[in-house]
Design a protein around this motif. Structure first.
Motif, PDB file in Angstrom:
ATOM      1  N   TRP A   4       0.787  -1.154  -0.127  1.00  0.00           N
ATOM      2  CA  TRP A   4       0.101  -0.037   0.294  1.00  0.00           C
ATOM      3  C   TRP A   4       1.010   1.474  -0.410  1.00  0.00           C
ATOM      4  N   PHE A   5       0.638   2.406  -0.913  1.00  0.00           N
ATOM      5  CA  PHE A   5       0.730   2.719  -1.405  1.00  0.00           C
ATOM      6  C   PHE A   5       2.108   4.400  -0.971  1.00  0.00           C
ATOM      7  N   LEU A   6       2.988   4.593  -1.566  1.00  0.00           N
ATOM      8  CA  LEU A   6       3.968   5.610  -1.386  1.00  0.00           C
ATOM      9  C   LEU A   6       3.657   6.381  -2.863  1.00  0.00           C
ATOM     10  N   CYS A   7       3.570   8.014  -2.801  1.00  0.00           N
ATOM     11  CA  CYS A   7       3.405   8.683  -3.665  1.00  0.00           C
ATOM     12  C   CYS A   7       3.846  10.619  -3.551  1.00  0.00           C
ATOM     13  N   GLY A   8       3.379  11.169  -4.307  1.00  0.00           N
ATOM     14  CA  GLY A   8       3.046  11.765  -3.679  1.00  0.00           C
ATOM     15  C   GLY A   8       2.132  13.438  -3.635  1.00  0.00           C
ATOM     16  N   LYS A   9       2.599  14.444  -4.642  1.00  0.00           N
ATOM     17  CA  LYS A   9       1.311  15.712  -3.857  1.00  0.00           C
ATOM     18  C   LYS A   9       1.375  15.209  -5.583  1.00  0.00           C
ATOM     19  N   GLY A  10       0.360  15.586  -6.631  1.00  0.00           N
ATOM     20  CA  GLY A  10      -0.921  16.104  -7.627  1.00  0.00           C
ATOM     21  C   GLY A  10      -0.971  17.386  -7.115  1.00  0.00           C
ATOM     22  N   LYS A  11      -0.758  18.887  -8.172  1.00  0.00           N
ATOM     23  CA  LYS A  11      -1.041  19.536  -8.390  1.00  0.00           C
ATOM     24  C   LYS A  11      -2.011  20.046 -10.135  1.00  0.00           C
ATOM     25  N   VAL A  12      -3.179  20.646  -9.719  1.00  0.00           N
ATOM     26  CA  VAL A  12      -3.652  21.090 -10.843  1.00  0.00           C
ATOM     27  C   VAL A  12      -3.667  22.084 -11.148  1.00  0.00           C
ATOM     28  N   PHE A  13      -3.120  22.511 -12.151  1.00  0.00           N
ATOM     29  CA  PHE A  13      -3.348  24.418 -12.224  1.00  0.00           C
ATOM     30  C   PHE A  13      -3.501  25.037 -13.353  1.00  0.00           C
ATOM     31  N   GLY A  14      -3.782  25.890 -13.541  1.00  0.00           N
ATOM     32  CA  GLY A  14      -4.615  26.274 -15.224  1.00  0.00           C
ATOM     33  C   GLY A  14      -6.318  26.706 -15.040  1.00  0.00           C
ATOM     34  N   PHE A  15      -7.017  27.042 -13.974  1.00  0.00           N
ATOM     35  CA  PHE A  15      -8.104  26.548 -13.522  1.00  0.00           C
ATOM     36  C   PHE A  15      -8.877  27.679 -14.353  1.00  0.00           C
ATOM     37  N   VAL A  34      -3.342  31.013 -13.813  1.00  0.00           N
ATOM     38  CA  VAL A  34      -3.300  31.138 -12.547  1.00  0.00           C
ATOM     39  C   VAL A  34      -1.731  30.706 -11.739  1.00  0.00           C
ATOM     40  N   LYS A  35      -0.939  32.129 -11.221  1.00  0.00           N
ATOM     41  CA  LYS A  35       0.028  31.703 -10.160  1.00  0.00           C
ATOM     42  C   LYS A  35      -0.157  31.467  -8.550  1.00  0.00           C
ATOM     43  N   LEU A  36      -0.184  30.314  -8.502  1.00  0.00           N
ATOM     44  CA  LEU A  36      -0.495  29.722  -6.886  1.00  0.00           C
ATOM     45  C   LEU A  36       0.941  30.192  -6.200  1.00  0.00           C
ATOM     46  N   LYS A  37       0.790  29.873  -4.874  1.00  0.00           N
ATOM     47  CA  LYS A  37       1.932  29.837  -4.251  1.00  0.00           C
ATOM     48  C   LYS A  37       2.424  28.334  -3.319  1.00  0.00           C
ATOM     49  N   TRP A  38       3.186  28.381  -3.357  1.00  0.00           N
ATOM     50  CA  TRP A  38       3.055  26.760  -3.223  1.00  0.00           C
ATOM     51  C   TRP A  38       3.572  26.415  -1.787  1.00  0.00           C
ATOM     52  N   VAL A  39       2.536  25.996  -1.467  1.00  0.00           N
ATOM     53  CA  VAL A  39       2.703  25.614   0.028  1.00  0.00           C
ATOM     54  C   VAL A  39       2.904  24.409   0.361  1.00  0.00           C
ATOM     55  N   LYS A  40       3.752  24.024   1.942  1.00  0.00           N
ATOM     56  CA  LYS A  40       4.497  23.136   1.608  1.00  0.00           C
ATOM     57  C   LYS A  40       3.507  21.989   3.118  1.00  0.00           C
ATOM     58  N   ASP A  41       3.058  20.920   2.828  1.00  0.00           N
ATOM     59  CA  ASP A  41       2.605  20.829   3.938  1.00  0.00           C
ATOM     60  C   ASP A  41       3.742  19.343   4.746  1.00  0.00           C
ATOM     61  N   LYS A  42       3.800  20.251   6.337  1.00  0.00           N
ATOM     62  CA  LYS A  42       4.964  19.759   6.074  1.00  0.00           C
ATOM     63  C   LYS A  42       4.658  17.902   6.985  1.00  0.00           C
ATOM     64  N   ALA A  43       3.295  17.511   7.597  1.00  0.00           N
ATOM     65  CA  ALA A  43       3.223  16.824   8.720  1.00  0.00           C
ATOM     66  C   ALA A  43       3.003  15.501   6.451  1.00  0.00           C
ATOM     67  N   LEU A  44       2.658  15.878   5.624  1.00  0.00           N
ATOM     68  CA  LEU A  44       2.539  15.029   4.263  1.00  0.00           C
ATOM     69  C   LEU A  44       4.066  14.661   4.103  1.00  0.00           C
ATOM     70  N   ASP A  45       4.637  15.141   4.034  1.00  0.00           N
ATOM     71  CA  ASP A  45       5.752  15.626   3.663  1.00  0.00           C
ATOM     72  C   ASP A  45       6.412  14.165   4.432  1.00  0.00           C
ATOM     73  N   ALA A  46       6.216  14.257   5.606  1.00  0.00           N
ATOM     74  CA  ALA A  46       7.225  13.301   6.584  1.00  0.00           C
ATOM     75  C   ALA A  46       6.319  12.231   6.430  1.00  0.00           C
ATOM     76  N   VAL A  47       5.176  11.398   5.861  1.00  0.00           N
ATOM     77  CA  VAL A  47       4.130  10.488   5.549  1.00  0.00           C
ATOM     78  C   VAL A  47       5.598  10.063   4.570  1.00  0.00           C
ATOM     79  N   ILE A  48       5.234  10.842   3.543  1.00  0.00           N
ATOM     80  CA  ILE A  48       5.786  10.630   1.777  1.00  0.00           C
ATOM     81  C   ILE A  48       7.104  10.346   2.375  1.00  0.00           C
ATOM     82  N   ALA A  49       8.033  10.731   2.775  1.00  0.00           N
ATOM     83  CA  ALA A  49       9.365   9.994   3.516  1.00  0.00           C
ATOM     84  C   ALA A  49       9.701   8.910   3.806  1.00  0.00           C
ATOM     85  N   GLY A  50       8.574   8.814   4.958  1.00  0.00           N
ATOM     86  CA  GLY A  50       8.638   7.397   5.711  1.00  0.00           C
ATOM     87  C   GLY A  50       8.077   6.477   4.566  1.00  0.00           C
ATOM     88  N   GLU A  51       6.925   6.446   3.340  1.00  0.00           N
ATOM     89  CA  GLU A  51       6.754   5.696   2.832  1.00  0.00           C
ATOM     90  C   GLU A  51       7.716   4.982   1.865  1.00  0.00           C
TER      91      GLU A  51
END
Length: 304
Positions: A4-15, A34-51
């Motif tokens: 069960w899965f390891l993965c990263g983040k998906g972002k959708v641009f161009g609304f 549309v230019k969007l500010k990149w916001v890190k999710d530290k909790a999710l990043d930690a899960v991804i690193a562990g996975e």
């Protein structure tokens, strides 16, 4: 050790916004970047690193489980390094030694008479692996359906094995799915040589019962009017600290009201430069994420 899965983040641009007039919709050419500010999710990043470590360890368990005596020298394991997802500067033997409850280290002589590390599964890891095989057997129909739907998302119902290999962890497929799973379903799948000489997996027949997207199944989340007009809206949630300006939210709300084209439907009539076509592309990604066990995958896996 389950797949069960390891993965990263998906972002959708161009609304973008579309024009709505009763039941009539235009394929408008009003795509907005549309230019969007990149916001890190530290909790999710930690899960991804562990996975990432979990994925590598699980794949190594699968490799060792297929070896005689469940043991292989390090130079044999290194041949599978590309499938482990480890950083290039990580030494494989160092990574394996971090998990002595899973891998037991010994030494053997290679063909040149040099003593080299050899790793085998511990009894606990072997028991856990057999338990995992039972879980896979119990969910085989679901795994096959996921693989079928993945291929149905493509134009010709075929994908290079290289692409499927990148997604197999996310889909819950066994590490050696080509050898241990595909031959059991010769009526569904076949291997083909692609024009670029790569090997691809092809779905032999279309299944209408599977050609229903997750968004179409979640009718409870849609308004009666949207269902009537086939203007299904995607559920949206923002990471803490991330938001859109009022103008961008206006674009998004109008864009959500555009007609929804199923990712399993023929979209050849859509102009690729239009908002309606853009919404269909977002729908393909939305469905791809829902085919994965944890509804996420690495961005590099998004180009089918």
């Amino acid at each position: 050790m389950s797949y069960w899965f390891l993965c990263g983040k998906g972002k959708v641009f161009g609304f973008s916004c579309g024009l709505r007039r009763g039941f009539n919709y235009q394929q408008t050419f009003s795509l907005v970047n549309v230019k969007l500010k990149w916001v890190k999710d530290k909790a999710l990043d930690a899960v991804i690193a562990g996975e990432r470590d979990l994925r590598a360890a699980c794949n190594l368990v699968s490799i060792l489980s297929s070896a005689p005596d469940f043991c292989l020298p390090i130079y044999h394991l290194s041949r599978h390094r590309g499938q482990l997802g480890l950083p290039h500067d990580h030494k494989l033997s160092t990574f394996i030694r971090r998990y002595p409850t899973i891998f037991h280290e010994s030494y053997v002589f290679d063909s040149a008479g040099t003593l080299v590390p050899c790793f085998e599964l511990t009894l606990e890891a072997l028991n856990l692996y057999h338990e995992e095989l039972g879980v896979i057997r119990d969910n085989m129909i679901d795994l096959i359906d996921r693989l079928c739907k993945l291929l149905m998302l493509t134009k010709d119902r075929i994908l290079p094995l290289q692409t499927i290999d990148q997604l197999k962890w996310d889909l819950g497929l066994p590490y050696f799915y080509i050898d241990n799973l595909i031959p059991n379903y010769a009526d569904l799948f076949s291997l083909f040589r692609l024009p670029d000489d790569r090997i691809g997996l092809k779905l032999l027949s279309w299944d209408d019962t599977l050609a229903v997207s997750q968004l179409e199944k979640n009718v409870a989340q849609q308004t009666e009017e949207d269902l009537k007009n086939n203007c299904l809206a995607f559920p949206i949630g923002f990471t803490r600290g991330f938001g859109l300006k009022r103008k961008c939210m206006g674009w998004l709300e109008e864009w959500q009201k555009l007609p929804y084209t199923s990712p399993y439907a023929d979209a050849s009539h859509l102009d690729p430069r239009t908002d309606v076509s853009e919404k269909r592309i977002v729908g393909v990604f939305h469905e791809l994420f829902h085919l994965t066990i944890q509804k996420k995958t690495e961005r590099k896996n998004g180009s089918l």
